[in-house]
Enzyme design. Sequence first.
Site, short mmCIF file in Angstrom:
data_model
loop_
_atom_site.label_atom_id
_atom_site.label_comp_id
_atom_site.label_asym_id
_atom_site.label_seq_id
_atom_site.Cartn_x
_atom_site.Cartn_y
_atom_site.Cartn_z
N CYS A 1 -19.64 0.90 -2.08
CA CYS A 1 -19.85 0.01 -3.23
C CYS A 1 -21.14 0.28 -3.99
O CYS A 1 -21.10 0.75 -5.12
CB CYS A 1 -19.82 -1.44 -2.77
SG CYS A 1 -18.19 -1.95 -2.20
N ASP B 1 0.87 -1.18 0.00
CA ASP B 1 0.00 0.00 0.00
C ASP B 1 0.90 1.22 0.00
O ASP B 1 2.00 1.20 0.55
CB ASP B 1 -0.90 0.01 1.24
CG ASP B 1 -2.10 0.92 1.07
OD1 ASP B 1 -3.21 0.40 0.85
OD2 ASP B 1 -1.93 2.16 1.15
N LYS C 1 -23.72 1.34 7.64
CA LYS C 1 -24.42 0.13 8.11
C LYS C 1 -23.80 -0.25 9.45
O LYS C 1 -22.70 0.21 9.77
CB LYS C 1 -24.28 -1.01 7.10
CG LYS C 1 -22.84 -1.48 6.91
CD LYS C 1 -22.73 -2.46 5.77
CE LYS C 1 -22.88 -3.89 6.23
NZ LYS C 1 -22.55 -4.87 5.19
C1 UDX Z 1 -22.16 -4.65 -0.81
C2 UDX Z 1 -22.53 -6.03 -1.37
O1 UDX Z 1 -23.51 -6.66 -0.53
C3 UDX Z 1 -21.30 -6.90 -1.44
O2 UDX Z 1 -21.62 -8.17 -2.01
C4 UDX Z 1 -20.25 -6.19 -2.28
O3 UDX Z 1 -19.06 -6.95 -2.31
C5 UDX Z 1 -19.96 -4.81 -1.72
O4 UDX Z 1 -21.16 -4.07 -1.62
P1 UDX Z 1 -21.67 -3.68 1.62
O5 UDX Z 1 -21.56 -2.34 0.94
O6 UDX Z 1 -20.65 -4.07 2.62
O7 UDX Z 1 -21.70 -4.84 0.52
O8 UDX Z 1 -23.07 -3.69 2.38
P2 UDX Z 1 -24.50 -4.35 2.22
O9 UDX Z 1 -24.72 -5.27 3.34
O10 UDX Z 1 -24.71 -4.86 0.86
O11 UDX Z 1 -25.41 -3.06 2.47
C6 UDX Z 1 -25.36 -1.95 1.57
C7 UDX Z 1 -26.28 -0.86 2.00
O12 UDX Z 1 -27.63 -1.26 1.81
C8 UDX Z 1 -26.18 -0.47 3.48
O13 UDX Z 1 -26.24 0.95 3.57
C9 UDX Z 1 -27.39 -1.12 4.11
O14 UDX Z 1 -27.82 -0.42 5.24
C10 UDX Z 1 -28.40 -1.01 2.97
N1 UDX Z 1 -29.48 -2.01 3.02
C11 UDX Z 1 -29.20 -3.34 2.95
C12 UDX Z 1 -30.81 -1.59 3.10
O15 UDX Z 1 -31.07 -0.38 3.15
N2 UDX Z 1 -31.80 -2.52 3.09
C13 UDX Z 1 -31.57 -3.84 3.02
O16 UDX Z 1 -32.52 -4.62 3.02
C14 UDX Z 1 -30.22 -4.28 2.95
#
Ligand code: UDX
Length: 451
Positions: free
Chosen positions: A268, A30, A331
Amino acid sequence: MHISVIGCGYLGAVHAACMASLGHEVIGLDMDESKTVQLNSGVPPFYEPDFAGLLAEQVGEGRLEFTTDPGRITQAQIHFIAVGTPQLAGRYAADLSYLRAAVRTLVEVADTAQGPAVIAGKSTVPVGTAQHIQQVCDDSGKDLIVVWNPEFLREGFAVADTLHPDRIVYGLPDDLHRAEVGRRFLDDCYAGLLAAGTPRLLTNHPTAELVKVAANSFLATKISFINAMAQLCDATGGDVTQLAEAIGYDDRIGKKFLRAGVGFGGGCLPKDIRAFMARAGELGVDEALTFLREVDAINLRQRDKAVEMASKLLGGRFVGHKVAVLGAAFKPDSDDLRDSPALEVAQQIWSRGADLVITDPAAADALRSKRPNLNVVDTVAEAVAGADAVLLLTEWQEYRDLDPLELRALVRTPNIVDGRNVLDPQRWQDAGWTYRGMGRHGGPAAAEQRV
Ligand code: UDX
């Protein structure tokens, strides 16, 4: 195997530690020296459950090391690229400058005199990138084989998702011999996971790149779909949590990712759907993805709705009112503030003149440096003391478990906005609170009024 991991953020640092735990010799590269120093001392630079123990163990056993010196990775058999591909400022497209720099470094330092090495791309990239990188490698004259090996880990579950993935995808080069060598290298690397029965899919480069953005687009669409239904529930007195449960029993739909609320954020989903739209435009198929524009718009509207809900509870004015925000990370079980709905709602309410106080179990320190304008406190009790409205915006377990009676004794006016629909409305109302959820505050009483 000897492995390098380029880019040691949430993805790369966890991947490096997990690969070491599978028995490989791993060097993480890094450019941020303070990060590599911290990682070498076994201390994670970010909050991620189960990561601290694994990192300390693997560094301690001597299988894992971090460096800023590209000269240290010359002999690796597999070079994983895990650098960020954030959204370009003012544009939808992804910023590929870190990726380009990583490829430049590899082409310069990788030693392929004794045989080929594999570049395994884990970063999320616009479709077409892997083939371009392969071309750059070929032009350099080095025997580097590019395999696109997308990562699907979720923050908060990063270690578990890396060591027990749902599936592993190899996007292989068109050349059959190279494809076979690339497959063998990665099979050896992931031998433990494959022996445990993890499905492995072999595709070409573009398919593997598309798998990742398609998966994230689908997840984002599911969340925006249920948030659109929440708007319908708000307009009619329906309850979106019951609606989600009822449609989720149909296993073609499923119950997961149907939690309505302030929507998706993080490093993401938002930037990946935008970069996907930008790439579709470049490819001349933008109309195939115009629905993602609406997915994005629905998602952003949920943030405004939470602000409006709080404003209504306060008689339309934030000035002169104290507002407590519980949660800042995008989250729970993460300290990541990137594109966080919670933080944006808090910022909007602050801009509209509220005396705003915010707290988060893991992100408070990051928040203090990122948003020095905000009043950040360490505990819920400090945040809600004398508040006129409380907003729960990140569903940390300790916030889900809050006792409405105890909290009521601390606030000035018992108004609660449940931005993640995780509280029991009846319990909070029975304790004297005015409760508002996202698509669920109507309830039977409101429906009766409308009839
Ligand atoms: C996501 C993908 O799930 C993962 O597979 C990828 O590799 C990277 O992006 P991540 O960003 O860590 O992962 O979080 P994720 O659990 O997917 O939640 C994303 C967002 O959606 C969060 O802000 C969460 O609060 C929101 N969310 C999730 C909702 O608002 N409602 C839901 O039902 C699920």
